[in-house]
Design a protein around this motif. Structure first.
Motif, short mmCIF file in Angstrom:
data_model
loop_
_atom_site.label_atom_id
_atom_site.label_comp_id
_atom_site.label_asym_id
_atom_site.label_seq_id
_atom_site.Cartn_x
_atom_site.Cartn_y
_atom_site.Cartn_z
N ASN A 169 35.56 48.96 28.06
CA ASN A 169 36.11 47.61 28.09
C ASN A 169 36.87 47.38 29.39
OD1 ASN A 169 35.14 47.43 25.48
ND2 ASN A 169 37.12 47.84 24.55
N ASP A 170 36.76 46.18 29.92
CA ASP A 170 37.47 45.83 31.14
C ASP A 170 38.84 45.29 30.74
OD1 ASP A 170 37.94 45.51 33.81
OD2 ASP A 170 37.04 43.50 33.88
N LEU A 171 39.87 46.12 30.88
CA LEU A 171 41.22 45.76 30.46
C LEU A 171 42.17 45.82 31.65
CD1 LEU A 171 41.43 47.98 27.23
CD2 LEU A 171 40.98 45.53 27.32
N SER A 172 43.18 44.95 31.63
CA SER A 172 44.22 45.03 32.65
C SER A 172 45.11 46.22 32.33
CB SER A 172 45.03 43.73 32.67
OG SER A 172 45.74 43.60 31.45
N LYS A 173 45.99 46.55 33.28
CA LYS A 173 46.88 47.70 33.06
C LYS A 173 47.77 47.49 31.85
CE LYS A 173 47.11 49.70 37.64
NZ LYS A 173 47.97 50.19 38.70
N ARG A 174 48.25 46.26 31.66
CA ARG A 174 49.12 45.97 30.52
C ARG A 174 48.35 46.11 29.21
NH1 ARG A 174 51.88 40.27 30.32
NH2 ARG A 174 52.88 41.11 32.15
#
Length: 141
Positions: free
Chosen positions: A106-111
């Motif tokens: 999954n493409d997730l942000s750091k947060r």
């Protein structure tokens, strides 16, 4: 007095070399006369055997030992099967501590990655309460 001290030191130095008798355990590397060391040609032939650590000591049953982490990994994989896009990378245990690396596509942000890592940690901790889990979530494309 000084000469007595020098004499005592010389006596200790010389006598230290005289009491070095070979033991039976130390002489097995020598031939029958004890003058030549064994060569590679004289070494016994070893049979190749696969070592099965689960039956190394037949007096100890280690099927439910912390050395066997197969069931723990299966529980982690069951937790990850409920989530989509996550798979187990590696799991290491040492006593009551366990380190788990989980990969995601999954493409997730750091947060979001940190939030999802904490969510997975809570679920895995509920599945394996005897371990102090440390979960690391990494992106893998």
């Amino acid at each position: 007095m000084k000469s007595f001290f020098v004499f005592a030191m010389v006596l200790l130095f010389v006598s230290g070399c005289g009491f070095n008798e070979p033991t039976q355990e130390g002489s097995f590397q020598q031939d029958e006369n004890g003058t030549k060391l064994m060569t590679n040609a004289n070494q016994p032939v070893r049979e190749k055997k696969d070592i099965d650590y689960s039956t190394q000591n037949p007096n100890v049953d280690i099927t439910n030992s912390p050395l066997n982490t197969r069931e723990d990994q299966q529980q982690i994989e069951q937790v990850l099967a409920m989530e989509k896009g996550y798979w187990l990378g590696s799991m290491w245990t040492n006593g009551k501590d366990a380190w788990v690396t989980v990969y995601t596509s999954n493409d997730l942000s750091k947060r979001d990655l940190k939030k999802q890592e904490q969510k997975l940690h809570d679920k895995m901790q509920a599945a394996l309460p005897r371990f102090d889990l440390r979960v690391k979530l990494k992106r893998k494309n």
